[in-house]
Write a protein that holds these residues in place. Structure first.
Motif, PDB file in Angstrom:
ATOM      1  N   HIS A  80       0.853  -1.158  -0.051  1.00 19.40           N
ATOM      2  CA  HIS A  80       0.158   0.053  -0.087  1.00 19.40           C
ATOM      3  C   HIS A  80       0.784   1.321  -0.094  1.00 19.40           C
ATOM      4  N   GLU A  81       2.004   1.285   0.889  1.00 17.22           N
ATOM      5  CA  GLU A  81       2.807   2.366   0.938  1.00 17.22           C
ATOM      6  C   GLU A  81       3.726   2.576  -0.332  1.00 17.22           C
ATOM      7  N   MET A  82       3.934   1.318  -0.916  1.00 15.39           N
ATOM      8  CA  MET A  82       4.619   1.377  -1.973  1.00 15.39           C
ATOM      9  C   MET A  82       3.941   1.944  -3.265  1.00 15.39           C
ATOM     10  N   ALA A  83       2.594   1.817  -3.198  1.00 13.83           N
ATOM     11  CA  ALA A  83       1.852   2.406  -4.106  1.00 13.83           C
ATOM     12  C   ALA A  83       1.923   3.919  -4.226  1.00 13.83           C
ATOM     13  N   HIS A  84       1.883   4.352  -2.916  1.00 19.06           N
ATOM     14  CA  HIS A  84       2.024   5.777  -2.720  1.00 19.06           C
ATOM     15  C   HIS A  84       3.016   6.191  -3.481  1.00 19.06           C
ATOM     16  N   GLN A  85       4.216   5.608  -3.225  1.00 16.52           N
ATOM     17  CA  GLN A  85       5.648   5.851  -3.886  1.00 16.52           C
ATOM     18  C   GLN A  85       5.384   5.821  -5.219  1.00 16.52           C
ATOM     19  N   TYR A  86       4.670   4.796  -5.858  1.00 14.38           N
ATOM     20  CA  TYR A  86       4.679   4.616  -7.320  1.00 14.38           C
ATOM     21  C   TYR A  86       3.833   5.838  -7.817  1.00 14.38           C
ATOM     22  N   VAL A  87       2.915   6.289  -7.160  1.00 14.59           N
ATOM     23  CA  VAL A  87       2.029   7.557  -7.708  1.00 14.59           C
ATOM     24  C   VAL A  87       3.045   8.715  -7.741  1.00 14.59           C
ATOM     25  N   ASP A  88       3.631   8.906  -6.425  1.00 15.35           N
ATOM     26  CA  ASP A  88       4.689   9.970  -6.586  1.00 15.35           C
ATOM     27  C   ASP A  88       5.758   9.949  -7.525  1.00 15.35           C
ATOM     28  N   GLU A  89       6.357   8.983  -7.693  1.00 16.52           N
ATOM     29  CA  GLU A  89       7.530   8.915  -8.311  1.00 16.52           C
ATOM     30  C   GLU A  89       7.391   8.163  -9.932  1.00 16.52           C
ATOM     31  N   VAL A  90       6.474   7.563 -10.074  1.00 17.68           N
ATOM     32  CA  VAL A  90       6.400   7.046 -11.289  1.00 17.68           C
ATOM     33  C   VAL A  90       4.947   7.492 -12.317  1.00 17.68           C
ATOM     34  N   LEU A  91       4.054   7.495 -11.665  1.00 17.30           N
ATOM     35  CA  LEU A  91       2.768   8.171 -12.450  1.00 17.30           C
ATOM     36  C   LEU A  91       2.677   9.607 -12.188  1.00 17.30           C
ATOM     37  N   PHE A  92       3.345  10.346 -11.356  1.00  9.68           N
ATOM     38  CA  PHE A  92       3.552  11.719 -11.105  1.00  9.68           C
ATOM     39  C   PHE A  92       2.161  12.301 -11.050  1.00  9.68           C
ATOM     40  N   GLU A  93       1.224  11.672 -10.370  1.00  5.11           N
ATOM     41  CA  GLU A  93      -0.072  12.258 -10.595  1.00  5.11           C
ATOM     42  C   GLU A  93      -0.505  12.534  -9.307  1.00  5.11           C
ATOM     43  N   ALA A  94       0.145  12.728  -8.542  1.00 10.07           N
ATOM     44  CA  ALA A  94      -0.163  12.981  -7.116  1.00 10.07           C
ATOM     45  C   ALA A  94      -1.004  14.308  -7.044  1.00 10.07           C
TER      46      ALA A  94
END
Length: 130
Positions: A80-94
């Protein structure tokens, strides 16, 4: 009976190593290895199971969660926390989205974790992150 400080330090070291091993496994298997390994920490939070801190690049998991809940629930929190990281660092959609919005749900699907902010789907967001 209270654990000795030496035993507690040894447990923290062991848990932390396991978190790193599983982080790497999930990153490789579910995120195609695109995540850069952050600092993984065990904290004493009593109000959340885990947290992603983007400015410090840290994923924290609560010691109470590790001690009390099944390891599979702790691993779901890690993803779940990795998913937050994924949004911030890969999707850039935060930016401009709620922490558990559409981009996050998309990241949760990729990382095969619950998008709920709690280890128990019946609980409210209070026990989750953010």
């Amino acid at each position: 009976m209270r654990r000795s400080q030496a035993l507690e330090a040894q447990l923290h070291t062991t848990w932390n190593r396991k978190l790193y091993i599983w982080y790497q496994y999930y990153n490789d298997q579910y995120a195609a290895g695109v995540l850069k390994t952050p600092l993984l920490a065990i904290d004493r939070s009593t109000i959340r199971f885990g947290q992603w801190n983007s400015s410090r690049r840290t994923i924290s998991i609560a010691i109470s969660h590790i001690e009390r809940d099944p390891w599979l629930a702790v691993m779901d929190t890690l993803r779940h926390e990795m998913a937050h990281q994924y949004v911030d660092e890969v999707l850039f959609e935060a930016g401009g989205q709620r922490p558990h919005g559409p981009a996050f749900r998309k990241a949760c699907q990729r990382l095969r974790c619950s998008a709920a902010a709690s280890a128990d789907p019946g609980d409210s967001d209070v026990a989750g992150d953010h």
